[in-house]
Design a protein around this motif. Structure first.
Motif, PDB file in Angstrom:
ATOM      1  N   LEU A  20       0.830  -1.201   0.000  1.00  0.00           N
ATOM      2  CA  LEU A  20       0.000   0.000   0.000  1.00  0.00           C
ATOM      3  C   LEU A  20       0.870   1.260   0.000  1.00  0.00           C
ATOM      4  CD1 LEU A  20      -2.786   1.253   0.098  1.00  0.00           C
ATOM      5  CD2 LEU A  20      -2.710   1.046   2.589  1.00  0.00           C
ATOM      6  N   ARG A  21       1.931   1.264   0.788  1.00  0.00           N
ATOM      7  CA  ARG A  21       2.837   2.411   0.816  1.00  0.00           C
ATOM      8  C   ARG A  21       3.407   2.673  -0.576  1.00  0.00           C
ATOM      9  NH1 ARG A  21       8.099   2.538   0.771  1.00  0.00           N
ATOM     10  NH2 ARG A  21       8.471   0.472   1.643  1.00  0.00           N
ATOM     11  N   LYS A  22       3.821   1.611  -1.241  1.00  0.00           N
ATOM     12  CA  LYS A  22       4.404   1.749  -2.581  1.00  0.00           C
ATOM     13  C   LYS A  22       3.362   2.211  -3.598  1.00  0.00           C
ATOM     14  CE  LYS A  22       8.274  -1.340  -1.857  1.00  0.00           C
ATOM     15  NZ  LYS A  22       8.941  -2.593  -2.246  1.00  0.00           N
ATOM     16  N   VAL A  23       2.145   1.691  -3.507  1.00  0.00           N
ATOM     17  CA  VAL A  23       1.068   2.120  -4.405  1.00  0.00           C
ATOM     18  C   VAL A  23       0.806   3.615  -4.224  1.00  0.00           C
ATOM     19  CG1 VAL A  23      -1.443   1.954  -4.772  1.00  0.00           C
ATOM     20  CG2 VAL A  23      -0.060  -0.113  -4.659  1.00  0.00           C
ATOM     21  N   LYS A  24       0.908   4.087  -3.003  1.00  0.00           N
ATOM     22  CA  LYS A  24       0.690   5.506  -2.714  1.00  0.00           C
ATOM     23  C   LYS A  24       1.891   6.363  -3.116  1.00  0.00           C
ATOM     24  CE  LYS A  24      -3.302   5.026  -0.515  1.00  0.00           C
ATOM     25  NZ  LYS A  24      -4.496   5.839  -0.645  1.00  0.00           N
ATOM     26  N   GLY A  25       2.993   5.712  -3.528  1.00  0.00           N
ATOM     27  CA  GLY A  25       4.171   6.447  -3.965  1.00  0.00           C
ATOM     28  C   GLY A  25       4.965   7.068  -2.828  1.00  0.00           C
ATOM     29  N   LEU A  26       4.897   6.444  -1.653  1.00  0.00           N
ATOM     30  CA  LEU A  26       5.584   6.970  -0.477  1.00  0.00           C
ATOM     31  C   LEU A  26       6.808   6.139  -0.132  1.00  0.00           C
ATOM     32  CD1 LEU A  26       2.428   7.580   1.743  1.00  0.00           C
ATOM     33  CD2 LEU A  26       3.802   9.339   0.609  1.00  0.00           C
ATOM     34  N   THR A  27       7.817   6.797   0.397  1.00  0.00           N
ATOM     35  CA  THR A  27       8.989   6.098   0.921  1.00  0.00           C
ATOM     36  C   THR A  27       8.773   5.842   2.404  1.00  0.00           C
ATOM     37  OG1 THR A  27      10.138   8.126   1.569  1.00  0.00           O
ATOM     38  CG2 THR A  27      10.499   7.329  -0.706  1.00  0.00           C
ATOM     39  N   GLN A  28       9.603   4.968   2.967  1.00  0.00           N
ATOM     40  CA  GLN A  28       9.546   4.744   4.415  1.00  0.00           C
ATOM     41  C   GLN A  28       9.792   6.056   5.157  1.00  0.00           C
ATOM     42  OE1 GLN A  28      12.338   1.654   5.436  1.00  0.00           O
ATOM     43  NE2 GLN A  28      10.908   0.032   4.895  1.00  0.00           N
ATOM     44  N   ALA A  29      10.721   6.850   4.671  1.00  0.00           N
ATOM     45  CA  ALA A  29      11.050   8.122   5.328  1.00  0.00           C
ATOM     46  C   ALA A  29       9.848   9.070   5.318  1.00  0.00           C
ATOM     47  CB  ALA A  29      12.249   8.764   4.648  1.00  0.00           C
ATOM     48  N   GLN A  30       9.099   9.091   4.233  1.00  0.00           N
ATOM     49  CA  GLN A  30       7.928   9.965   4.150  1.00  0.00           C
ATOM     50  C   GLN A  30       6.832   9.515   5.118  1.00  0.00           C
ATOM     51  OE1 GLN A  30       7.532   9.467  -0.111  1.00  0.00           O
ATOM     52  NE2 GLN A  30       7.987  11.647  -0.453  1.00  0.00           N
ATOM     53  N   VAL A  31       6.617   8.210   5.208  1.00  0.00           N
ATOM     54  CA  VAL A  31       5.628   7.688   6.153  1.00  0.00           C
ATOM     55  C   VAL A  31       6.079   7.999   7.578  1.00  0.00           C
ATOM     56  CG1 VAL A  31       4.481   5.624   7.040  1.00  0.00           C
ATOM     57  CG2 VAL A  31       4.801   5.905   4.580  1.00  0.00           C
ATOM     58  N   ALA A  32       7.333   7.777   7.860  1.00  0.00           N
ATOM     59  CA  ALA A  32       7.876   8.052   9.196  1.00  0.00           C
ATOM     60  C   ALA A  32       7.686   9.520   9.566  1.00  0.00           C
ATOM     61  CB  ALA A  32       9.349   7.664   9.245  1.00  0.00           C
ATOM     62  N   GLU A  33       7.916  10.406   8.617  1.00  0.00           N
ATOM     63  CA  GLU A  33       7.739  11.840   8.875  1.00  0.00           C
ATOM     64  C   GLU A  33       6.286  12.148   9.228  1.00  0.00           C
ATOM     65  OE1 GLU A  33       8.206  16.060   6.515  1.00  0.00           O
ATOM     66  OE2 GLU A  33       9.524  14.408   5.943  1.00  0.00           O
ATOM     67  N   LYS A  34       5.356  11.553   8.487  1.00  0.00           N
ATOM     68  CA  LYS A  34       3.934  11.755   8.781  1.00  0.00           C
ATOM     69  C   LYS A  34       3.571  11.235  10.169  1.00  0.00           C
ATOM     70  CE  LYS A  34       2.086  11.627   4.092  1.00  0.00           C
ATOM     71  NZ  LYS A  34       0.901  11.251   3.346  1.00  0.00           N
ATOM     72  N   LEU A  35       4.252  10.173  10.589  1.00  0.00           N
ATOM     73  CA  LEU A  35       3.983   9.566  11.896  1.00  0.00           C
ATOM     74  C   LEU A  35       4.732  10.268  13.036  1.00  0.00           C
ATOM     75  CD1 LEU A  35       4.253   5.806  10.865  1.00  0.00           C
ATOM     76  CD2 LEU A  35       2.148   7.039  11.462  1.00  0.00           C
ATOM     77  N   GLY A  36       5.711  11.088  12.682  1.00  0.00           N
ATOM     78  CA  GLY A  36       6.545  11.707  13.707  1.00  0.00           C
ATOM     79  C   GLY A  36       7.463  10.698  14.377  1.00  0.00           C
ATOM     80  N   ARG A  37       7.868   9.709  13.597  1.00  0.00           N
ATOM     81  CA  ARG A  37       8.721   8.618  14.086  1.00  0.00           C
ATOM     82  C   ARG A  37       9.952   8.520  13.209  1.00  0.00           C
ATOM     83  NH1 ARG A  37       6.586   4.493  17.563  1.00  0.00           N
ATOM     84  NH2 ARG A  37       4.491   5.104  18.146  1.00  0.00           N
ATOM     85  N   PRO A  38      10.984   7.809  13.690  1.00  0.00           N
ATOM     86  CA  PRO A  38      12.152   7.592  12.832  1.00  0.00           C
ATOM     87  C   PRO A  38      11.833   6.589  11.712  1.00  0.00           C
ATOM     88  CG  PRO A  38      12.455   6.502  14.944  1.00  0.00           C
ATOM     89  CD  PRO A  38      11.172   7.285  15.034  1.00  0.00           C
ATOM     90  N   GLN A  39      12.586   6.670  10.645  1.00  0.00           N
ATOM     91  CA  GLN A  39      12.401   5.754   9.513  1.00  0.00           C
ATOM     92  C   GLN A  39      12.558   4.311   9.965  1.00  0.00           C
ATOM     93  OE1 GLN A  39      15.282   4.080   7.993  1.00  0.00           O
ATOM     94  NE2 GLN A  39      13.923   2.963   6.609  1.00  0.00           N
ATOM     95  N   SER A  40      13.400   4.072  10.962  1.00  0.00           N
ATOM     96  CA  SER A  40      13.618   2.700  11.448  1.00  0.00           C
ATOM     97  C   SER A  40      12.335   2.092  12.021  1.00  0.00           C
ATOM     98  CB  SER A  40      14.736   2.656  12.484  1.00  0.00           C
ATOM     99  OG  SER A  40      14.397   3.447  13.617  1.00  0.00           O
ATOM    100  N   PHE A  41      11.430   2.914  12.547  1.00  0.00           N
ATOM    101  CA  PHE A  41      10.141   2.417  13.046  1.00  0.00           C
ATOM    102  C   PHE A  41       9.367   1.760  11.907  1.00  0.00           C
ATOM    103  CE2 PHE A  41       5.559   3.251  13.572  1.00  0.00           C
ATOM    104  CZ  PHE A  41       5.308   2.562  14.745  1.00  0.00           C
ATOM    105  N   VAL A  42       9.315   2.451  10.771  1.00  0.00           N
ATOM    106  CA  VAL A  42       8.597   1.920   9.594  1.00  0.00           C
ATOM    107  C   VAL A  42       9.308   0.667   9.084  1.00  0.00           C
ATOM    108  CG1 VAL A  42       7.781   2.424   7.256  1.00  0.00           C
ATOM    109  CG2 VAL A  42       7.717   4.212   9.012  1.00  0.00           C
ATOM    110  N   ALA A  43      10.633   0.726   8.999  1.00  0.00           N
ATOM    111  CA  ALA A  43      11.398  -0.427   8.515  1.00  0.00           C
ATOM    112  C   ALA A  43      11.163  -1.657   9.392  1.00  0.00           C
ATOM    113  CB  ALA A  43      12.882  -0.094   8.470  1.00  0.00           C
ATOM    114  N   LYS A  44      11.062  -1.461  10.688  1.00  0.00           N
ATOM    115  CA  LYS A  44      10.892  -2.598  11.603  1.00  0.00           C
ATOM    116  C   LYS A  44       9.509  -3.228  11.489  1.00  0.00           C
ATOM    117  CE  LYS A  44      14.463  -1.369  14.860  1.00  0.00           C
ATOM    118  NZ  LYS A  44      14.795  -0.941  16.220  1.00  0.00           N
TER     119      LYS A  44
END
Length: 83
Positions: A20-44
């Motif tokens: 879903l993230r890829k379909v939306k054209g978002l990177t892990q870093a972009q999702v993490a920014e929206k969440l106010g979390r580090p990119q590693s949170f999304v990666a994990k």
């Protein structure tokens, strides 16, 4: 009830979030920014190293601009959307 950790169903769940993230054209870093979390949170959670609690899951669905029920309906035992 068998444990869900590392079950096929448990492995499908983060894969759906990645897709879903890829379909939306978002990177892990972009999702993490929206969440106010580090990119590693999304990666994990995407890598299955970490599970999301219900509140975190809801926050992720907001960041991905999707309805939680859309993801959950395709997380049934067979992996197919429920009728």
């Amino acid at each position: 009830m068998p444990k869900s950790l590392r079950s096929p169903r448990q492995r499908r769940f983060p894969a759906q979030l990645v897709s879903l993230r890829k379909v939306k054209g978002l990177t892990q870093a972009q999702v993490a920014e929206k969440l106010g979390r580090p990119q590693s949170f999304v990666a994990k959670y995407e890598g299955g190293e970490r599970r999301l609690d219900v509140i975190e899951f809801l926050e992720v669905t907001v960041a991905l601009d999707t309805e939680p029920c859309e993801i959950l309906s395709s997380s049934g035992p067979s992996g197919r959307p429920r009728a």
